[in-house]
Scaffold this motif. Structure first.
Motif, PDB file in Angstrom:
ATOM      1  N   SER A   1      59.859  20.945 -30.283  1.00 19.90           N
ATOM      2  CA  SER A   1      59.643  21.415 -28.917  1.00 19.90           C
ATOM      3  C   SER A   1      58.758  22.667 -28.907  1.00 19.90           C
ATOM      4  O   SER A   1      57.861  22.794 -28.075  1.00 19.90           O
ATOM      5  CB  SER A   1      60.985  21.708 -28.252  1.00 19.90           C
ATOM      6  OG  SER A   1      60.793  22.192 -26.950  1.00 19.90           O
TER       7      SER A   1
ATOM      8  N   GLU B   1      56.972  16.708 -22.538  1.00 20.72           N
ATOM      9  CA  GLU B   1      58.243  16.014 -22.782  1.00 20.72           C
ATOM     10  C   GLU B   1      57.997  14.714 -23.544  1.00 20.72           C
ATOM     11  O   GLU B   1      58.711  14.410 -24.505  1.00 20.72           O
ATOM     12  CB  GLU B   1      58.944  15.731 -21.448  1.00 20.72           C
ATOM     13  CG  GLU B   1      60.283  15.055 -21.614  1.00 20.72           C
ATOM     14  CD  GLU B   1      60.975  14.809 -20.279  1.00 20.72           C
ATOM     15  OE1 GLU B   1      61.921  14.002 -20.277  1.00 20.72           O
ATOM     16  OE2 GLU B   1      60.579  15.393 -19.262  1.00 20.72           O
TER      17      GLU B   1
ATOM     18  N   THR C   1      56.943  15.481 -27.197  1.00 23.09           N
ATOM     19  CA  THR C   1      58.108  15.952 -27.960  1.00 23.09           C
ATOM     20  C   THR C   1      58.998  14.776 -28.346  1.00 23.09           C
ATOM     21  O   THR C   1      59.382  14.638 -29.510  1.00 23.09           O
ATOM     22  CB  THR C   1      58.916  16.988 -27.149  1.00 23.09           C
ATOM     23  OG1 THR C   1      58.071  18.104 -26.841  1.00 23.09           O
ATOM     24  CG2 THR C   1      60.128  17.486 -27.930  1.00 23.09           C
TER      25      THR C   1
END
Length: 138
Positions: free
Chosen positions: A26, A56, A59
């Protein structure tokens, strides 16, 4: 390249776990998108400047690829990277910008040098495979 703080990989441990888990991936993605947001070539490729959703997805993809949660496939199906990038003008210049931001993000991480090198090797090869045109940037 930073010296890193992560331990080496233990037997039976996934790369994802050994490299620092969700927080490591992240953090890399967040640093990567900080650079992309400022990049005059790459930033316009993101629909409606939707960097949060893109971060998002990236990740989740990286976590799954390296042995972490399978959330990406559960939500989006097979990655089909080339197909998903086909609508975008990915030429060698765009690839180079992408790689430069990703390299900086990985090198600023606390991953061990071995984990950084392994991750960067994959990311650079993947970036090369995303090239879908040799036309100059419009």
């Amino acid at each position: 390249m930073s010296i890193g703080a992560a331990p080496t990989q233990a037997e039976g441990q996934s790369f994802f776990e050994a490299a620092g888990g969700h927080e490591a991936f992240s953090g890399i993605v967040q640093r990567f998108y900080e650079g992309v947001r400022q990049d005059e070539l790459l930033a316009p490729m993101y629909p409606d400047q939707d960097f949060d959703a893109a971060a998002e997805r990236l990740t989740m993809f990286l976590e799954q690829y390296w042995g972490g949660p399978t959330t990406y496939s559960e939500l989006r199906g097979h990655p089909r990277l080339r197909m998903r990038h086909q609508p975008f003008h990915v030429n060698p210049e765009a690839r180079d910008h992408w790689v430069a931001h990703m390299r900086a993000a990985v090198e600023e991480s606390d991953m061990s040098p071995l984990h950084q090198a392994t991750l960067l090797d994959y990311l650079e090869r993947a970036a090369h495979s995303m090239i879908n045109t040799f036309d100059p940037t419009p």
